[in-house]
Design an enzyme around this catalytic site. Structure first.
Site, PDB file in Angstrom:
ATOM      1  CB  ALA A  61      -0.750  -0.229   1.191  1.00  0.00           C
ATOM      2  CG  MET A  62       1.968   5.223  -2.035  1.00  0.00           C
ATOM      3  SD  MET A  62       3.773   5.174  -1.157  1.00  0.00           S
ATOM      4  CE  MET A  62       3.880   6.801  -0.777  1.00  0.00           C
TER       5      MET A  62
ATOM      6  CD  GLU B 227       0.889   1.987   3.731  1.00  0.00           C
ATOM      7  OE1 GLU B 227       1.291   3.150   3.620  1.00  0.00           O
ATOM      8  OE2 GLU B 227       1.276   0.979   3.923  1.00  0.00           O
TER       9      GLU B 227
ATOM     10  CG  HIS C  56       3.870   6.209   6.344  1.00  0.00           C
ATOM     11  ND1 HIS C  56       5.177   6.384   6.737  1.00  0.00           N
ATOM     12  CD2 HIS C  56       3.901   4.920   5.672  1.00  0.00           C
ATOM     13  CE1 HIS C  56       5.993   5.194   6.263  1.00  0.00           C
ATOM     14  NE2 HIS C  56       5.103   4.407   5.492  1.00  0.00           N
TER      15      HIS C  56
ATOM     16  CD  GLU D 273       8.296   3.144   4.614  1.00  0.00           C
ATOM     17  OE1 GLU D 273       7.630   2.509   5.708  1.00  0.00           O
ATOM     18  OE2 GLU D 273       8.014   3.985   3.901  1.00  0.00           O
TER      19      GLU D 273
HETATM   20  N1  0A1 Z   1       5.838   3.459   1.414  1.00  0.00           N
HETATM   21  C1  0A1 Z   1       5.224   2.476   1.334  1.00  0.00           C
HETATM   22  C2  0A1 Z   1       5.543   1.224   0.435  1.00  0.00           C
HETATM   23  C3  0A1 Z   1       5.822   1.767  -0.930  1.00  0.00           C
HETATM   24  C4  0A1 Z   1       7.054   1.750  -1.317  1.00  0.00           C
HETATM   25  C5  0A1 Z   1       7.352   1.695  -2.734  1.00  0.00           C
HETATM   26  C6  0A1 Z   1       6.332   1.638  -3.520  1.00  0.00           C
HETATM   27  O1  0A1 Z   1       6.659   1.595  -5.046  1.00  0.00           O
HETATM   28  C7  0A1 Z   1       8.101   1.312  -5.089  1.00  0.00           C
HETATM   29  C8  0A1 Z   1       5.038   1.558  -3.283  1.00  0.00           C
HETATM   30  C9  0A1 Z   1       4.905   1.603  -1.862  1.00  0.00           C
HETATM   31  C10 0A1 Z   1       4.811   1.614   2.524  1.00  0.00           C
HETATM   32  O2  0A1 Z   1       5.799   1.703   3.530  1.00  0.00           O
HETATM   33  O3  0A1 Z   1       3.811   1.429   2.786  1.00  0.00           O
HETATM   34 ZN    ZN Z   2       5.705   2.452   5.085  1.00  0.00          ZN
END
Ligand code: 0A1
Ligand code: ZN
Length: 854
Positions: free
Chosen positions: A259-260, A295, A298, A317
């Site tokens: 997820a993002m 998410e 974040h 992260e």
């Molecule tokens: N930041 C998101 C994870 C994520 C990382 C990279 C992506 O595409 C390259 C997509 C999602 C998380 O930590 O959930």
């Molecule tokens: Zn994350």
């Protein structure tokens, strides 16, 4: 939409080369005119040069864009188009940049930038995907407010921030919070929503929505509850409130990751948000709750405070994983969550940290940042925060976090900023602690002990094996939580955190009437490998008596490992004392069922292979498999008389609820069913399959039956029932491969890649088959080499479509140096074949090169 092949060696980026961008971006206005093959993106961006901008020219990232027009302050300009972007002269004073570009979302199978998934438009910009949408300084330290207008025929048009107006065929959004481009998001589709709302502690009403494809609206309720719990928890525990009028979540089928966290518009892999009792297992529910929380969290740790550059990825992260683990521990069971996390850390991070892909939580160089969304950055990054908290104490941790939010809100930060906050809040010098961020590799901590005249001394020696680019390591600060037990099981000394800072250091406990039994590394207080000469009798004692639940489980795990190792290396029978201890524990109804299920879950075959390798024995995957089978069969026989009673006692009555208690019982019940199936040929499992009204029990029964006589028939019935449900079908695909015998796994996987429902462009489906193949230890490493070959062929085929997922899955080969020379030779052939592929992506090129070199 494949990345251009590296004509020469791909460029390497270094942390030490960081330079700020020479311009501030004041505002960003974007207009999207959506069309599957020819979307137009108009940008209007206000730049102002910074004092340090010596060069009036500027560089904007851009990839796979067709530039239609560009203007500065209204006058047409002709920028120089170069690889990876453009260069343009600027006036040297604040100015407005306008550009129009064309992109083709329908052709974008890399799933990065703006792409289409099942007819809907969606975006993925982290880490460097925004440059595939328009020309922009696509770096996390450039933060700006975004206003977005979307023009399209879809019924739902979403972007970040708050709605700013809408009409037939258009919608506008404004995000008041400055953000880097990687947090930009857009979604357009004929979607339906599951609405709700949340009142923040300061009384603000927030509209919540989960948007899904029609037909999936019945699978949103659990995710919505998880979101509301997360919002409340972040207020209660971290004092963090949500900061927009609306929070949208969208489920998409084609997504490279889980997820993002895009600001106000989280985009989820549908597998990580859609849930219903009939289609999702308990494990799915727990994971969904954790990812929704991750998410959401974040929003403060990542969005309000972001990273200065991608080397700092673990700043957001590691902290956010740590926070979501705290949340899960609070919602469910703290010890069970800790045990699960350590199992996952050992399964995913330890192989990384002890192989060719080893890198520090804060890497110092990369070719493709997408290759660094790793277990080391995420999970070890979280472990480092756990150690910090343990060292400074809970109150100081809270103080430091408050200071972090106060001091750095709205900024793009570094690990130095993070550690300075802790130093300022606690007065503690963290320079040695900082090594955890810069040194790769899992430290070994060797323990020896001495008892004389009432004094008990523990001596610890730390060392870390060489990792790529880091032959020598300095001693780190290692918090070791230790307790002491008396021979009757009484706790002599409650848990105390010893701080190991030297290469070798002793700690003495006085006033002990007899030699105690030590319980070391309680709660797994540091991500290290403990090496201590001990006996199975002492392990069995700790399994029965340790007051720390983690170490209790750990003792059982060590016993299981020892038994398996002697079975493999000496052809020994399963250890009787261990079987007795297990039996006692499983039958102990005073213990948490989830805990009992974990004690009953054997170490993975891959973990046994690693242990053998660490002890200088070349692992034979087939022998490891045989030992696992023999052990399970012997355990089933040992428990024969109790299994039916245990099965009945752990069967949950009443309607299914995905809560922790029910899930724990079902986990234990599932373990018992799989043992029972070894004795009754699948009778009970078949009954359970027929009666099941939820996926957890249906799947457990099917998994148990897969190896029984009627497995194939049952699997067909499962297929017939669920063939129209994409997420359940992923389970079906994966299970076929996971349950295949070692000599059949590659064939089963090959056949599945020819199945009409196999779709290479869907990462979930690809991972279901190829991930399960890599996870079937004896099957993947079968002496024929067929597993290696099949994976390599599929990676080569996928690379031209989706470099990111291809590169991630190359990690299946990272343990290759563990195995015998024939297997190593077969793997080398496959790795070299991948590397020789014409037009190979930068992503895969980097991964395979590192695996080969390490
Ligand atoms: N930041 C998101 C994870 C994520 C990382 C990279 C992506 O595409 C390259 C997509 C999602 C998380 O930590 O959930
Ligand atoms: Zn994350």
């Amino acid at each position: 939409m494949k990345d251009a092949a590296p004509a020469t060696a791909p460029e390497t980026f270094y942390l030490k080369d960081y330079k700020p961008f020479g311009f501030e971006v004041e505002t960003v206005e974007l207009t999207f005119k959506l069309a599957p093959n020819s979307t137009r993106v108009l940008s209007k961006i206000r730049f102002s040069p910074q004092d340090n901008a010596a060069d009036p020219r500027f560089f904007l990232h851009g990839e796979a864009l067709k530039l239609i027009s560009a203007k500065i302050d209204g006058a047409p300009v002709t920028p120089e188009l170069i690889a990876g972007g453009l260069i343009c002269d600027t006036p040297g004073t604040p100015f407005t940049w306008e550009a129009e570009v064309e992109i083709a979302p329908a052709a974008n199978t890399a799933l990065e930038g703006l792409y289409m998934s099942s007819g809907m438009y969606c975006t993925q910009c982290e880490a460097e995907g925004f440059r595939k949408i328009t020309y922009y300084p696509d770096r996390p330290d450039v933060m700006s407010t975004f206003s977005v207008r979307i023009e399209g025929d879809e019924t739902v048009l979403l972007s970040n921030g708050n709605p700013a107006g809408s009409g037939e065929g258009w919608a506008e959004w404004h995000d008041p919070w400055p953000k880097p481009a990687y947090l930009f998001a857009l979604v357009a589709g004929d979607l339906v929503n599951h609405p709700d709302h949340f009142t923040t502690r300061s009384g603000k009403d927030v509209e919540l929505n989960i948007w899904v494809r029609p037909g999936d609206e019945g699978k949103c309720a659990f995710g919505m509850e998880a979101l509301k719990k997360s919002m409340k928890w972040d207020e209660d525990v971290y004092g963090r409130e949500y900061d927009l009028d609306i929070f949208n979540i969208v489920a998409v089928d084609d997504f490279n990751m889980g997820a993002m966290e895009n600001k106000g518009l989280n985009i989820f892999n549908s597998s990580c948000v859609l849930a219903s009792p009939e289609t999702s297992t308990d494990a799915n529910f727990e994971r969904i709750e954790a990812i929704i929380a991750h998410e959401y969290f974040h929003n403060w740790t990542g969005n309000r405070i972001t990273c200065r550059d991608w080397f700092q990825l673990c700043l957001k992260e590691g902290l956010t994983v740590f926070r979501d683990a705290q949340f899960t521990a609070d919602m469910r069971s703290e010890p069970v969550k800790r045990i699960e996390d350590v199992i996952a850390l050992r399964a995913r991070q330890f192989p990384e940290d002890n192989g060719p892909l080893a890198h520090p939580p804060r890497p110092e160089q990369f070719q493709e940042i997408n290759n660094f969304y790793t277990a080391t950055v995420y999970e070890k990054g979280a472990e480092v925060i756990g150690m910090l908290k343990r060292l400074v104490g809970d109150d100081n941790y809270d103080k430091a976090l408050d200071l972090y939010f106060d001091r750095h809100d709205g900024q793009a930060c570094t690990i130095e900023d993070w550690l300075r906050v802790f130093e300022d809040a606690t007065g503690r010098d963290l320079s040695q602690f900082k090594l955890w961020y810069s040194q790769a590799g899992t430290p070994r901590v060797k323990v020896s002990e001495d008892y004389a005249d009432g004094s008990y001394t523990l001596t610890f020696e730390q060392s870390t094996p060489p990792t790529p680019g880091q032959p020598d390591k300095a001693p780190r600060v290692i918090p070791l939580a230790v307790g002491l037990l008396a021979a009757n099981g009484d706790e002599l000394r409650a848990t105390e955190v010893l701080e190991l800072i030297e290469a070798k250091q002793s700690f003495t406990f006085d006033g002990l009437a007899s030699k105690p039994v030590p319980s070391i590394l309680r709660e797994f207080s540091a991500p290290v490998i403990l090496e201590r000469e001990t006996t199975n009798a002492e392990r069995a004692f700790l399994l029965a008596h340790d007051t720390d639940p983690f170490n209790r489980w750990e003792a059982g795990n060590a016993l299981a490992t020892e038994t398996r190792v002697t079975m493999v290396t000496e052809g020994a029978a399963p250890d009787g004392a261990y079987l007795d201890a297990l039996e006692k524990l499983v039958r102990d109804d005073t213990l948490d069922p989830a805990f009992r299920a974990l004690v009953l879950s054997p170490p993975s075959q891959s973990e046994i292979a690693q242990t053998l390798h660490d002890r200088g024995v070349t692992p034979d995957p087939q022998k490891i498999y045989d030992a696992a089978e023999t052990f399970a069969q012997t355990l089933a026989q040992q428990l024969e008389t109790s299994l039916p009673r245990l099965y009945a006692a752990t069967t949950v009555d009443g309607p299914y609820q995905p809560d922790a208690n029910g899930a724990g019982l079902r986990a234990l019940n599932g373990r018992i069913l799989s043992l029972l199936t070894r004795l009754d040929g699948g009778e009970q499992a078949a009954r359970q399959y027929q009666a099941a009204d939820n996926m957890t029990q249906q799947y457990a029964a099917l998994a148990a039956l897969m190896k029984a006589e009627n497995g194939e028939r049952q699997s067909q019935a499962f297929f017939d029932q669920w063939q129209n449900d994409r997420l359940v079908m992923d389970k079906w695909f994966a299970l076929q491969v996971a349950c295949a015998a070692p000599d059949a796994a590659a064939k089963v996987a090959t056949d599945l890649t020819r199945h009409t429902l196999f779709d290479m462009k869907n990462p979930n489906r690809f991972r279901a088959v190829m991930g399960a193949l890599a996870g079937n230890h004896a099957g993947f490493h079968h002496a024929s080499g067929a597993g290696y070959q099949l994976l390599a062929e599929n990676l080569i085929a996928l690379d031209s479509l989706n470099p990111q997922t291809t590169a991630r899955m190359c990690a299946a080969f990272q343990t290759w140096k563990r195995y015998d020379s024939a297997r190593q030779a077969s793997i080398r052939v496959e790795l070299e074949r991948i590397l020789a592929t014409e037009g190979l992506s930068r992503d895969t090129h980097e991964m395979v090169s590192r695996i080969l070199q390490g």
